[in-house]
Enzyme design. Structure first.
Site, PDB file in Angstrom:
ATOM      1  N   ARG A   1       0.846  -1.188   0.000  1.00  0.00           N
ATOM      2  CA  ARG A   1       0.000   0.000   0.000  1.00  0.00           C
ATOM      3  C   ARG A   1       0.884   1.242   0.000  1.00  0.00           C
ATOM      4  NH1 ARG A   1      -5.199  -1.125   2.104  1.00  0.00           N
ATOM      5  NH2 ARG A   1      -5.804  -3.130   1.231  1.00  0.00           N
TER       6      ARG A   1
ATOM      7  N   ASP B   1      -6.257  -9.768   1.781  1.00  0.00           N
ATOM      8  CA  ASP B   1      -6.810  -9.849   0.426  1.00  0.00           C
ATOM      9  C   ASP B   1      -8.210 -10.450   0.526  1.00  0.00           C
ATOM     10  OD1 ASP B   1      -7.014 -10.211  -2.513  1.00  0.00           O
ATOM     11  OD2 ASP B   1      -4.866  -9.812  -2.470  1.00  0.00           O
TER      12      ASP B   1
ATOM     13  N   SER C   1     -10.621  -7.540   5.392  1.00  0.00           N
ATOM     14  CA  SER C   1     -10.271  -8.324   4.217  1.00  0.00           C
ATOM     15  C   SER C   1     -10.651  -7.527   2.985  1.00  0.00           C
ATOM     16  CB  SER C   1     -11.023  -9.668   4.228  1.00  0.00           C
ATOM     17  OG  SER C   1     -12.405  -9.459   3.997  1.00  0.00           O
ATOM     18  N   HIS C   2     -10.639  -8.183   1.825  1.00  0.00           N
ATOM     19  CA  HIS C   2     -11.175  -7.586   0.606  1.00  0.00           C
ATOM     20  C   HIS C   2     -12.527  -8.193   0.261  1.00  0.00           C
ATOM     21  CE1 HIS C   2      -6.982  -6.131  -1.012  1.00  0.00           C
ATOM     22  NE2 HIS C   2      -7.261  -5.684   0.204  1.00  0.00           N
ATOM     23  N   GLY C   3     -13.167  -8.843   1.232  1.00  0.00           N
ATOM     24  CA  GLY C   3     -14.506  -9.346   1.033  1.00  0.00           C
ATOM     25  C   GLY C   3     -14.554 -10.695   0.347  1.00  0.00           C
TER      26      GLY C   3
END
Length: 478
Positions: free
Chosen positions: A199, A285, A307-309
């Protein structure tokens, strides 16, 4: 264990029948959750209210899954032959290499029906990258009650070993991977590699990607049960299933830091007849990612975040065909995540994503709560293409909670030429976590209907069918 796998086989057959059925109701099949599992497994309650039993979307005769994966402790059953890795020279002191002991225990247990390979409690075993191959006698149990760990970082990784995977289970049938222990991935030094995507400022991404090992991989295997384990800090994906059929996952705890790159929790591809239940996943992730070639997948009682779902995709990369069908996500919580329920495809692909049901999902401070992105791209060099994976028959019911106002909570960005069709929304109520909505919901070439009013209001969804006559049969999957 014979009874377990007989029931699992019945479940697979029932699932395949539902896959081939033309009845629309089949999309909303309801898998019963397994009851209490192996002793020492972390318990989990359904995070949100159960679906209404009168809900007409739930068929009256759903396919069943095993009601109790572990009615007895497999390690203590008198019917099982236990292969304790210490009997093969494993030290378990957290510093010696115990790989050869595990390989020898596997070799002997593989030849015995209903055998148990035991990594006992109170010991920490280091093993290097290993493929545990079959075929083996049915009913094999790999039971980790202690700690199983990787070498610590790239510099400790044997040069002759693959840097793409650590533990691989290959060509197995009727195998169980369980225990009350921990799988430790020691991922920190892998995440810090300069080639990894990190990031950057203002949400940008720097560098990446590069090789680092997935922690656990099941490849070309059938009738699998994975339950009860604590899986931590994978260098890359925590658990992958490739080319498998008949998978039951229950009561797992998967955890890595929010900013750890590429650390998907559970990834499946080319895999059919899967149940993922009662698990806690937090990582850097996708919580659960579903790749091409997957069908008949039930996810229930899962808590994701940060998370990223839960993601379907990415699909259609390099103009490939991608086929995903009959996926149900129910009674789940997604919190503090970059995405909630996501479908992502590349331009130029073919195939379809169809028969997807998201039902009874709680969102807590999620940035893209509901998103279809058919312009997925990892760089600015992606070209516009006319072909696309057809996204069709997607249902969002009882999706409630809060969103991060930096993104609109509902985003349907569909292909210019291959519209998204038959999107249905019912009881969708999403409110700002803080502040006020900055943008209205976004739709592009998306067709469907609202069965109830949506919060925030979504006026951009088109009624009926696309006027431009793209041929849906072009995108059908065999």
């Amino acid at each position: 264990m014979d009874l377990l796998h007989t029931l699992l086989a019945i479940w697979i057959i029932a699932s395949l029948v539902f896959q081939n059925s033309s009845n629309v109701e089949g999309r909303y099949h309801y898998h019963r959750k397994p009851k209490s599992s192996h002793r020492g497994s972390p318990g989990s309650k359904a995070p949100v209210s159960s679906p209404d039993p009168q809900n007409p979307s739930s068929p009256t005769s759903p396919p069943s899954v095993p009601a109790d994966p572990y009615p007895n402790d497999p390690g203590n059953s008198s019917k099982n032959c236990v292969f304790d890795v210490r009997s093969y020279g494993a030290v378990g002191d957290g510093s010696n290499d115990d790989t050869e002991a595990f390989r020898q225990a596997w070799k002997e247990a593989c030849a015995v029906e209903s055998a148990v390979i035991l990594a006992p409690e109170g010991y920490s075993f280091i093993i290097t990258s290993t493929i545990f191959s079959g075929p083996c006698k049915p009913g094999l149990v790999f039971q980790v009650d202690g700690i199983l760990m990787t070498p610590e970082g790239p510099d400790s990784w044997p040069k002759a070993d693959s840097r793409k995977q650590w533990l691989v289970f290959y060509r197995l049938d009727q195998m169980t991977f369980t225990g009350k222990g921990t799988i430790e991935g020691n991922g920190q030094k892998w995440w810090e590699l300069p080639c990894k995507p990190h990031r950057g400022p203002n949400g940008s991404t720097l560098s990446g990607p590069c090789d680092s090992p997935a922690l656990i991989r099941f490849f070309m295997s059938t009738n699998l049960v994975v339950s009860g384990l604590r899986i931590l800090n994978s260098p890359q994906f925590h658990m992958k299933f490739d080319g498998c059929e008949g998978v039951l996952i229950d009561k797992l705890s998967i955890s890595s830091p929010k900013l750890s790159p590429n650390t998907d929790g559970i990834h499946i591809e080319n895999t059919k007849a899967v149940g993922i239940y009662n698990s806690m996943i937090s990582n850097g992730d996708d919580c659960i990612s579903i790749g091409p070639g997957c069908s008949n997948v039930a996810i229930e009682g899962v808590t994701c975040g940060p998370s990223h779902g839960i993601s379907i995709g990415s699909l259609g990369v390099h103009n490939s065909q991608a086929c995903v069908s009959n996926i149900t996500v129910r009674n789940a919580v997604i919190k503090e995540s970059d995405n909630g329920l996501r479908i992502k495809t590349w331009q130029g692909g073919t195939g379809s994503v169809t028969g997807i049901a998201f039902d009874n999902i709680q969102m807590d401070n999620v940035m893209n709560c509901i998103i279809i992105d058919q312009y997925y791209c990892l760089s600015k060099a992606c070209l516009n293409e006319t072909s696309a994976v057809h996204v069709n028959d997607i249902s969002y019911r009882n999706i409630k909670g809060t969103y991060d106002v930096r993104r609109t909570p509902i985003h349907f960005a569909c292909s210019d030429t291959v519209a998204c069709t038959n999107i249905k929304l019912s009881e969708v109520e999403l409110f700002p976590e803080e502040g006020q909505l900055l943008e209205d919901p976004f739709c592009w070439n998306a067709y469907g209907n609202q069965e109830t009013l949506t919060i925030p209001p979504i006026d951009c969804l088109r009624d009926g069918e696309p006027q431009n006559a793209f041929e849906p049969s072009t995108y059908e999957c065999n």
